[in-house]
Design an enzyme around this catalytic site. Structure first.
Site, PDB file in Angstrom:
ATOM      1  N   HIS A 207       0.841  -1.207   0.000  1.00 44.02           N
ATOM      2  CA  HIS A 207       0.000   0.000   0.000  1.00 44.02           C
ATOM      3  C   HIS A 207       0.876   1.256   0.000  1.00 44.02           C
ATOM      4  O   HIS A 207       0.576   2.233  -0.699  1.00 44.02           O
ATOM      5  CB  HIS A 207      -0.892   0.039   1.248  1.00 44.02           C
ATOM      6  CG  HIS A 207      -1.879  -1.083   1.362  1.00 44.02           C
ATOM      7  ND1 HIS A 207      -1.804  -2.050   2.334  1.00 44.02           N
ATOM      8  CD2 HIS A 207      -2.986  -1.381   0.642  1.00 44.02           C
ATOM      9  CE1 HIS A 207      -2.811  -2.884   2.207  1.00 44.02           C
ATOM     10  NE2 HIS A 207      -3.551  -2.506   1.186  1.00 44.02           N
TER      11      HIS A 207
ATOM     12  N   GLN B 281      -8.937  -7.224 -10.712  1.00 46.69           N
ATOM     13  CA  GLN B 281      -9.578  -6.014 -10.176  1.00 46.69           C
ATOM     14  C   GLN B 281      -9.093  -4.775 -10.930  1.00 46.69           C
ATOM     15  O   GLN B 281      -9.894  -3.933 -11.358  1.00 46.69           O
ATOM     16  CB  GLN B 281      -9.250  -5.908  -8.691  1.00 46.69           C
ATOM     17  CG  GLN B 281      -9.619  -4.580  -8.055  1.00 46.69           C
ATOM     18  CD  GLN B 281      -9.339  -4.585  -6.563  1.00 46.69           C
ATOM     19  OE1 GLN B 281     -10.075  -5.190  -5.793  1.00 46.69           O
ATOM     20  NE2 GLN B 281      -8.287  -3.913  -6.135  1.00 46.69           N
TER      21      GLN B 281
HETATM   22  P1  AMP Z   1      -6.630  -3.767  -0.319  1.00 44.14           P
HETATM   23  O1  AMP Z   1      -6.433  -2.908   0.886  1.00 44.14           O
HETATM   24  O2  AMP Z   1      -6.116  -5.167  -0.166  1.00 44.14           O
HETATM   25  O3  AMP Z   1      -8.020  -3.681  -0.893  1.00 44.14           O
HETATM   26  O4  AMP Z   1      -5.684  -3.156  -1.432  1.00 44.14           O
HETATM   27  C1  AMP Z   1      -5.692  -1.786  -1.738  1.00 44.14           C
HETATM   28  C2  AMP Z   1      -4.813  -1.562  -2.936  1.00 44.14           C
HETATM   29  O5  AMP Z   1      -3.485  -2.000  -2.648  1.00 44.14           O
HETATM   30  C3  AMP Z   1      -5.266  -2.350  -4.175  1.00 44.14           C
HETATM   31  O6  AMP Z   1      -5.101  -1.537  -5.327  1.00 44.14           O
HETATM   32  C4  AMP Z   1      -4.320  -3.526  -4.179  1.00 44.14           C
HETATM   33  O7  AMP Z   1      -4.115  -4.099  -5.459  1.00 44.14           O
HETATM   34  C5  AMP Z   1      -3.057  -2.875  -3.681  1.00 44.14           C
HETATM   35  N1  AMP Z   1      -2.119  -3.871  -3.131  1.00 44.14           N
HETATM   36  C6  AMP Z   1      -2.382  -4.822  -2.207  1.00 44.14           C
HETATM   37  N2  AMP Z   1      -1.283  -5.588  -1.994  1.00 44.14           N
HETATM   38  C7  AMP Z   1      -0.311  -5.102  -2.810  1.00 44.14           C
HETATM   39  C8  AMP Z   1       1.058  -5.462  -3.060  1.00 44.14           C
HETATM   40  N3  AMP Z   1       1.650  -6.475  -2.429  1.00 44.14           N
HETATM   41  N4  AMP Z   1       1.751  -4.720  -3.961  1.00 44.14           N
HETATM   42  C9  AMP Z   1       1.162  -3.686  -4.619  1.00 44.14           C
HETATM   43  N5  AMP Z   1      -0.112  -3.302  -4.426  1.00 44.14           N
HETATM   44  C10 AMP Z   1      -0.845  -3.997  -3.538  1.00 44.14           C
END
Ligand code: AMP
Length: 277
Positions: free
Chosen positions: A35, A153
């Site tokens: 994030h 997504q």
């Molecule tokens: P989430 O809080 O899991 O809904 O993710 C929020 C955002 O962070 C989304 O755009 C995810 O794709 C991105 N995200 C989650 N994990 C990672 C990661 N390991 N590397 C890059 N982006 C991520």
């Protein structure tokens, strides 16, 4: 290091957002380095950087982990401050769903929403695209940044922004990984020590697939599948597509995507690769 303004309501958000150009990173909180990478990427893309923290109930099916999803607001706020976030939008469920969770107007993900993750979680992407549309309407960003880690997504959000003319640039960011290759995820904390070790095979399988790319599709799937097998992981899917999730074509760029349950958590990962002719 300035503390971000916290907005809990539409009115607070409008006041905090100001009139400048806005870059936006939507999250469900439990922030990790993945994030933070998105936040750092988004920082120079707008004058004001807004991050949202909202665990969206409509993207979880009954029996999924909505209640158990980690909520860590204070450390999240600290990470946002470090990354230069100006406004943290942390609404309540009634702020996001003023007429209730079974509101009748939703975003239909179309056919791309029922393959891969959508085949396993049939209501998931409707929930995601609907909440993202609401967040876009509230935050009114110029640009929004999402992770490639959730590749389907990201693809669906790009399609929605373009097909519904949302007027927002969608930017993808590479996946941030642990030292052994495991893609960072808020759900990794639910892995036991043994499962954590086993989970490293998911990214190792992708690397094996990339290495087999010049030999073609069957070789990619065989090489990646063998790594998962050796780690005793049965994937929900292991597929090769084109970069837009259509059929992969020899001699072009492709995407290899995997999802598997390791213990309780379902883990997702994917990579770009080049297929031999
Ligand atoms: P989430 O809080 O899991 O809904 O993710 C929020 C955002 O962070 C989304 O755009 C995810 O794709 C991105 N995200 C989650 N994990 C990672 C990661 N390991 N590397 C890059 N982006 C991520």
């Amino acid at each position: 290091m300035a503390t971000p303004t916290i907005a809990r309501t539409r009115a607070e958000l409008v006041a905090a957002r100001g009139g400048s150009s806005v870059s936006f990173v939507p999250t469900m909180g439990a922030l990790h380095d993945g994030h933070v990478q998105l936040l750092k990427h988004a920082r120079p893309l707008g004058e004001t950087l807004v991050a949202s923290i909202f665990v969206n109930p409509t993207q979880f099916a009954p029996g999924e982990d909505f209640e158990a999803y980690p909520r860590t607001f204070d450390p999240d706020l600290e990470r946002c401050a470090e990354a230069g976030v100006d406004v943290v939008f942390a609404p309540t469920v009634p702020t996001m769903y003023p007429t209730g969770l079974d509101a009748t107007v939703t975003v239909d993900p179309g056919p791309l929403g029922s393959i891969l993750e959508g085949a396993v979680r049939p209501t998931h992407f409707r929930g995601v695209l609907t909440v993202v549309a609401k967040l876009f309407g509230l935050v009114r960003p110029d640009v929004a940044v999402f992770g490639e880690k959730d590749y389907q997504q990201l693809t669906l959000i790009r399609h929605t922004a373009s097909e519904l003319a949302q007027g927002i640039d969608i930017v993808g960011c590479p996946t941030v990984r642990e030292a052994d290759g495991l893609a960072m995820s808020s759900r990794n904390r639910f892995l036991s020590a043994a499962e954590r070790q086993q989970a490293a095979a998911i990214s190792a399988a992708l690397r094996a697939g990339v290495a087999a790319g010049p030999a073609g599709s069957s070789a990619v799937l065989a090489a990646a599948g063998a790594v998962l097998d050796a780690a005793d992981i049965t994937p929900d899917y292991l597929v090769l597509t084109d970069p837009d999730l259509g059929a992969a074509t020899p001699g072009t760029e492709a995407r290899l995507l995997v999802a598997a349950r390791v213990g309780t958590p379902r883990l997702l990962d994917n990579t770009a690769l080049r297929l031999g002719a």
